[in-house]
Motif scaffolding. Structure first.
Motif, short mmCIF file in Angstrom:
data_model
loop_
_atom_site.label_atom_id
_atom_site.label_comp_id
_atom_site.label_asym_id
_atom_site.label_seq_id
_atom_site.Cartn_x
_atom_site.Cartn_y
_atom_site.Cartn_z
N ILE A 1 -8.69 15.22 80.24
CA ILE A 1 -9.95 15.14 79.49
C ILE A 1 -10.75 16.37 79.87
CG2 ILE A 1 -12.05 13.81 79.07
CD1 ILE A 1 -10.43 11.34 80.08
N TYR A 2 -11.01 17.22 78.91
CA TYR A 2 -11.72 18.47 79.15
C TYR A 2 -13.22 18.24 79.00
CZ TYR A 2 -6.98 20.06 78.53
OH TYR A 2 -5.62 20.21 78.65
N LEU A 3 -13.93 18.33 80.11
CA LEU A 3 -15.36 18.08 80.10
C LEU A 3 -16.17 19.33 79.83
CD1 LEU A 3 -15.58 15.67 83.16
CD2 LEU A 3 -15.37 15.09 80.74
N SER A 4 -15.55 20.48 80.01
CA SER A 4 -16.23 21.76 79.82
C SER A 4 -15.68 22.47 78.59
CB SER A 4 -16.02 22.67 81.04
OG SER A 4 -16.42 22.04 82.22
N ASP A 5 -16.51 23.29 77.99
CA ASP A 5 -16.07 24.12 76.86
C ASP A 5 -15.58 25.44 77.43
OD1 ASP A 5 -15.83 25.78 74.65
OD2 ASP A 5 -17.62 24.97 73.67
N ALA A 6 -14.27 25.67 77.36
CA ALA A 6 -13.68 26.88 77.94
C ALA A 6 -14.20 28.16 77.30
CB ALA A 6 -12.16 26.82 77.81
N ARG A 7 -14.81 28.05 76.13
CA ARG A 7 -15.38 29.23 75.48
C ARG A 7 -16.73 29.61 76.09
NH1 ARG A 7 -15.28 26.59 69.73
NH2 ARG A 7 -16.12 25.02 71.12
N LYS A 8 -17.37 28.66 76.81
CA LYS A 8 -18.73 28.89 77.30
C LYS A 8 -18.86 28.86 78.82
CE LYS A 8 -20.69 26.78 73.17
NZ LYS A 8 -21.53 25.68 72.66
N VAL A 9 -17.83 28.37 79.52
CA VAL A 9 -17.92 28.15 80.96
C VAL A 9 -16.95 29.10 81.68
CG1 VAL A 9 -17.59 26.43 82.79
CG2 VAL A 9 -18.58 25.75 80.60
N GLN A 10 -17.39 29.64 82.80
CA GLN A 10 -16.52 30.48 83.62
C GLN A 10 -15.32 29.65 84.10
OE1 GLN A 10 -16.87 33.79 84.20
NE2 GLN A 10 -18.54 33.64 82.71
N PRO A 11 -14.13 30.24 84.19
CA PRO A 11 -12.94 29.48 84.57
C PRO A 11 -13.09 28.71 85.88
CG PRO A 11 -12.30 31.64 83.76
CD PRO A 11 -13.81 31.64 83.85
N GLU A 12 -13.76 29.26 86.87
CA GLU A 12 -13.90 28.57 88.16
C GLU A 12 -14.83 27.36 88.09
OE1 GLU A 12 -16.86 31.96 88.06
OE2 GLU A 12 -14.73 31.78 87.60
N LYS A 13 -15.53 27.17 86.96
CA LYS A 13 -16.46 26.04 86.81
C LYS A 13 -15.97 25.01 85.79
CE LYS A 13 -20.54 28.59 88.22
NZ LYS A 13 -21.89 28.97 87.87
N LEU A 14 -14.79 25.22 85.22
CA LEU A 14 -14.26 24.26 84.25
C LEU A 14 -14.01 22.92 84.92
CD1 LEU A 14 -11.62 26.53 82.49
CD2 LEU A 14 -13.73 25.64 81.46
N LYS A 15 -14.33 21.84 84.23
CA LYS A 15 -14.11 20.48 84.75
C LYS A 15 -13.13 19.75 83.84
CE LYS A 15 -18.60 20.09 86.92
NZ LYS A 15 -19.86 19.37 86.98
N THR A 16 -12.09 19.21 84.48
CA THR A 16 -11.04 18.49 83.76
C THR A 16 -10.70 17.21 84.51
OG1 THR A 16 -10.08 20.63 83.14
CG2 THR A 16 -8.71 18.68 82.80
N VAL A 17 -10.70 16.08 83.81
CA VAL A 17 -10.24 14.82 84.40
C VAL A 17 -8.75 14.73 84.13
CG1 VAL A 17 -10.39 12.30 84.33
CG2 VAL A 17 -12.46 13.69 84.05
N ILE A 18 -7.98 14.49 85.20
CA ILE A 18 -6.52 14.37 85.09
C ILE A 18 -6.15 12.92 85.37
CG2 ILE A 18 -4.31 15.14 85.99
CD1 ILE A 18 -5.76 17.74 86.83
N ARG A 19 -5.34 12.33 84.48
CA ARG A 19 -4.91 10.94 84.62
C ARG A 19 -3.39 10.87 84.58
NH1 ARG A 19 -8.60 7.78 80.14
NH2 ARG A 19 -10.53 7.84 81.33
N HIS A 20 -2.84 10.09 85.50
CA HIS A 20 -1.40 9.82 85.49
C HIS A 20 -1.18 8.32 85.60
CE1 HIS A 20 0.18 13.97 87.00
NE2 HIS A 20 -0.42 14.04 85.84
N PRO A 21 -0.39 7.72 84.71
CA PRO A 21 -0.08 6.30 84.83
C PRO A 21 0.79 6.05 86.06
CG PRO A 21 1.21 7.27 83.07
CD PRO A 21 0.28 8.34 83.57
#
Length: 88
Positions: free
Chosen positions: A57-77
Motif C-alpha cells: 500500500i503506497y502511502l506517499s506519492d512518488a512524484r512528490k516525495v523524496q525517495p528516502e521519505k516514501l512510506k509503504t505498508v507491506i503485507r504478507h499472508p
C-alpha cells in the motif's frame, strides 16, 4: 485459516502482518527480511500462494516525495504452525 468475503467482494484474512517501510522502493528487501524473521519468531510461516498474495500500500506519492521519505505498508499472508512445527 480461512478468509471471508467482505460486503464489497474482497477476501479478508485474519493473519496478515503489516510492516511500514520508510525509504526507497529499492530498499524494501531489508524490511521484508525483518518481517520474515518476525513471522518465524512468532511461530508462523508465510502463506503466499496464487490466491494469497504479497500486498503493498503506497502511502506517499512518488512524484512528490523524496525517495528516502516514501512510506509503504507491506503485507504478507501467514499461517500458524501446529505444535509439531509443521504448517497447520
Amino acid at each position: 485459516m480461512a478468509g471471508y468475503k467482505s460486503p464489497f467482494g474482497a477476501k479478508l484474512y485474519v493473519y496478515c502482518p503489516n510492516f511500514m517501510h520508510i525509504g526507497s522502493y529499492d530498499d524494501e528487501s531489508a524490511t521484508v527480511d525483518a518481517m520474515h524473521r518476525f513471522i518465524e519468531e512468532q511461530g508462523y510461516v508465510l502463506d503466499i500462494t496464487d490466491k494469497r498474495l504479497h500486498h503493498e500500500i503506497y502511502l506517499s506519492d512518488a512524484r512528490k516525495v523524496q525517495p528516502e521519505k516514501l512510506k509503504t505498508v507491506i503485507r504478507h499472508p501467514i499461517r500458524a504452525l501446529d505444535v509439531r512445527g509443521t504448517s497447520a
